[in-house]
Structure formats: structure tokens, C-alpha cells
Motif scaffolding. Structure first.
Motif, PDB file in Angstrom:
ATOM      1  N   ILE A  98      32.296  64.542  15.563  1.00 40.12           N
ATOM      2  CA  ILE A  98      33.420  63.668  15.245  1.00 40.12           C
ATOM      3  C   ILE A  98      34.578  64.570  14.867  1.00 40.12           C
ATOM      4  O   ILE A  98      34.488  65.338  13.912  1.00 40.12           O
ATOM      5  N   PHE A  99      35.674  64.487  15.619  1.00 36.92           N
ATOM      6  CA  PHE A  99      36.797  65.387  15.403  1.00 36.92           C
ATOM      7  C   PHE A  99      37.767  64.826  14.371  1.00 36.92           C
ATOM      8  O   PHE A  99      37.732  63.651  14.017  1.00 36.92           O
ATOM      9  N   GLN A 100      38.678  65.713  13.906  1.00 42.08           N
ATOM     10  CA  GLN A 100      39.587  65.378  12.805  1.00 42.08           C
ATOM     11  C   GLN A 100      40.473  64.174  13.087  1.00 42.08           C
ATOM     12  O   GLN A 100      40.535  63.246  12.308  1.00 42.08           O
ATOM     13  N   GLU A 101      41.173  64.204  14.201  1.00 34.60           N
ATOM     14  CA  GLU A 101      42.214  63.213  14.457  1.00 34.60           C
ATOM     15  C   GLU A 101      41.816  62.321  15.629  1.00 34.60           C
ATOM     16  O   GLU A 101      41.822  62.758  16.769  1.00 34.60           O
ATOM     17  N   PRO A 102      41.435  61.063  15.338  1.00 35.56           N
ATOM     18  CA  PRO A 102      40.927  60.202  16.413  1.00 35.56           C
ATOM     19  C   PRO A 102      41.939  59.926  17.522  1.00 35.56           C
ATOM     20  O   PRO A 102      41.560  59.692  18.657  1.00 35.56           O
ATOM     21  N   MET A 103      43.235  59.986  17.202  1.00 43.82           N
ATOM     22  CA  MET A 103      44.226  59.691  18.240  1.00 43.82           C
ATOM     23  C   MET A 103      44.225  60.764  19.320  1.00 43.82           C
ATOM     24  O   MET A 103      44.442  60.476  20.494  1.00 43.82           O
ATOM     25  N   THR A 104      43.985  62.018  18.939  1.00 46.57           N
ATOM     26  CA  THR A 104      43.949  63.090  19.935  1.00 46.57           C
ATOM     27  C   THR A 104      42.552  63.250  20.543  1.00 46.57           C
ATOM     28  O   THR A 104      42.397  63.926  21.554  1.00 46.57           O
ATOM     29  N   SER A 105      41.549  62.633  19.933  1.00 49.75           N
ATOM     30  CA  SER A 105      40.182  62.714  20.464  1.00 49.75           C
ATOM     31  C   SER A 105      39.953  61.704  21.587  1.00 49.75           C
ATOM     32  O   SER A 105      39.075  61.893  22.422  1.00 49.75           O
ATOM     33  N   LEU A 106      40.729  60.618  21.567  1.00 48.58           N
ATOM     34  CA  LEU A 106      40.543  59.549  22.543  1.00 48.58           C
ATOM     35  C   LEU A 106      41.538  59.693  23.687  1.00 48.58           C
ATOM     36  O   LEU A 106      42.655  60.167  23.504  1.00 48.58           O
ATOM     37  N   ASN A 107      41.121  59.249  24.868  1.00 46.76           N
ATOM     38  CA  ASN A 107      41.986  59.267  26.038  1.00 46.76           C
ATOM     39  C   ASN A 107      42.967  58.094  25.938  1.00 46.76           C
ATOM     40  O   ASN A 107      42.554  56.935  25.926  1.00 46.76           O
ATOM     41  N   PRO A 108      44.281  58.370  25.858  1.00 52.98           N
ATOM     42  CA  PRO A 108      45.245  57.287  25.623  1.00 52.98           C
ATOM     43  C   PRO A 108      45.383  56.299  26.777  1.00 52.98           C
ATOM     44  O   PRO A 108      45.895  55.199  26.587  1.00 52.98           O
TER      45      PRO A 108
END
Length: 260
Positions: A98-108
Motif C-alpha cells: 500500500i503506497f503513500q499517496e492513493p491518488m498517484t497509486s491509482l490510474n486516473p
């Protein structure tokens, strides 16, 4: 070869070879994680915590980083010696992060349901329809409301807490043995932070997963960890149980962290 430890890191050296010279990000680290246990790795930014986790995940490709020496034993097998393809098969199935920032971990530009199902399709021989059903079930377990609608939504339509639950669903979709949480609550407010930590802990108890928390937040560690490794300048400077680290710290750096 099965052991009492799901993970053993032995004398790990991860270096970054830059134009300005060699940066010894991880410089002789030893870590042990028992099955079903929770380990907190704490230290300030730049101490080598995240590079240690990326070394375990095999996610240094594309950077100037390289494991120069050491072993990373998963269930007794050294995963450093595996090919890139073998390491890719481990990620998501045996080890998840699980990475720090979910917005950058997910494909927009990808719908939530497809992103969770993608992980399942990578590791299990099932149909797209079955993968989407499993994705829906996993999202429901993380406490996401109106799951049927969220499956068709995009990350920008969700709050930070909901995005982090989606990241957790992706990480746990294929029942990993080891979950690495790299600052999983950094971008969240205190109320949501507590809910996310409790969610991870309840899923851990239910599935018997071993967990590593990478953080600089000793408050988080106090709530969730069984024992702690304190990291400074690429080395583990102190190891102990929660009580030992919080009430009987021995290293000056640990004192400094507790005072900060």
C-alpha cells in the motif's frame, strides 16, 4: 523451505549509482518478520525505510538503484536471485504494498472496478466477469459504500479515504502472505486515519497476514505494531518490542524520535 519467519532480510545493501557518486540508501540491514505479526520500521525521511520496502518488492527497476549485496528470504527462498518475471508474479500474489499517496497509486483514467479486477486477472486464471465480482466483494470488505456505483467511477470522484480503501482492496485482492504499508495514512485526516488502521488490522486478523508498516509516525506504530525497527542513515540502529522502544529506548536517535 518453510520457517517461523515469513520474511528475513539479511545484510541488505541497496545503493544508488548516480553521476555524483554512490548513495548507500540501505547499508547492511537485517530484518525478521514472524508469520501473522506486525513490524513497524520507523525513521525520518531519507533514512532508507521506503528503499528497503522497494527492494523487497523488486521495484527498483527503472531507477539507478540496485541491490549490491544481501539476501531477502520469503518463506526461506531468496527472492533477490529471481528473474524480473518471477518477481513480477510474486508482487500482488505473495507480497503486496500500500503506497503513500492513493491518488498517484491509482490510474486516473481507469474505472475503480477495472483497477481492482486487473490485479486478480494478472494472478488468477479466471474470467473478467469473475474478476469483477471478486473486486466488488473485496471493495465491500473494505467498508466502501455504494460499491456498485463506485465500481464504475474514477479516482478523482472519490475522497482521499475512499481512494485509500481502493488501494487496500487492490493490495489484498489476491490474498498475499505479506503486506507492506508505506505511510498508508499520511494524506488522511486523523479520523479517517484511525478507520484505515483498524481496517488493515481487522483484515490482518481475519487472513493471518504479516504486515510491515513503514512510517515516521510513532503514534501509528504504537497502535498497530508488535515490535519495531528504528532506522537511521541506512541502518537499523535499534530493535525491540513496543514497550522496549517507547519506555526503555537505548539509542540516542530513538530518544530523538520520541522527543520530536
Amino acid at each position: 523451505m518453510a520457517t517461523d519467519n515469513v520474511l528475513e532480510i539479511k545484510n541488505l545493501h541497496t545503493y544508488f549509482y548516480t553521476d555524483g557518486g554512490v548513495i548507500k540508501a540501505v547499508d547492511g540491514v537485517d530484518v525478521e518478520l514472524r508469520r501473522g505479526a506486525t513490524l513497524g520500521i520507523v525513521g525520518e525521511s531519507g533514512s532508507g525505510k521506503s528503499v528497503t520496502s522497494l527492494s523487497v518488492m523488486g521495484l527498483l527497476a527503472g531507477t539507478k538503484g540496485k541491490i549490491a549485496d544481501g539476501e531477502i528470504l520469503l518463506d526461506g527462498d531468496d527472492i533477490v536471485k529471481l528473474t524480473k518475471e518471477q518477481q513480477r508474479k510474486l508482487r500482488g500474489s505473495k507480497i503486496s504494498m500500500i503506497f503513500q499517496e492513493p491518488m498517484t497509486s491509482l490510474n486516473p483514467v481507469m474505472k475503480i472496478g477495472d483497477q481492482v479486477a486487473e490485479c486478480v486477472l494478472q494472478h488468477e486464471k479466471i474470467s473478467k466477469k469473475e474478476a469483477l465480482k471478486k473486486a466488488e466483494d473485496m471493495l465491500r470488505k473494505t467498508g466502501v459504500p455504494r460499491v456498485e456505483h463506485m465500481m464504475k467511477e474514477y479516482p478523482f470522484q472519490l475522497s482521499g479515504g475512499m481512494r485509500q480503501r481502493v488501494v487496500i482492496a487492490i493490495a489484498l485482492a489476491c490474498d498475499p502472505d505479506l503486506l507492506i504499508c508505506d505511510e498508508p495514512t499520511t494524506a488522511l485526516d486523523v479520523t479517517i486515519q484511525a478507520k484505515i488502521l483498524e481496517l488493515i488490522r481487522s483484515i490482518q486478523r481475519e487472513r493471518g497476514i504479516s504486515v510491515i508498516y513503514i512510517t515516521h509516525d510513532l503514534g501509528v506504530v504504537a497502535k498497530v505494531a508488535d515490535y519495531v525497527d528504528v532506522m537511521y542513515a541506512g541502518k537499523i540502529v535499534e530493535t525491540g518490542t513496543i514497550d522496549e522502544i517507547f519506555y526503555e529506548p537505548r539509542h540516542p536517535y530513538t530518544w530523538g524520535l520520541l522527543s520530536a
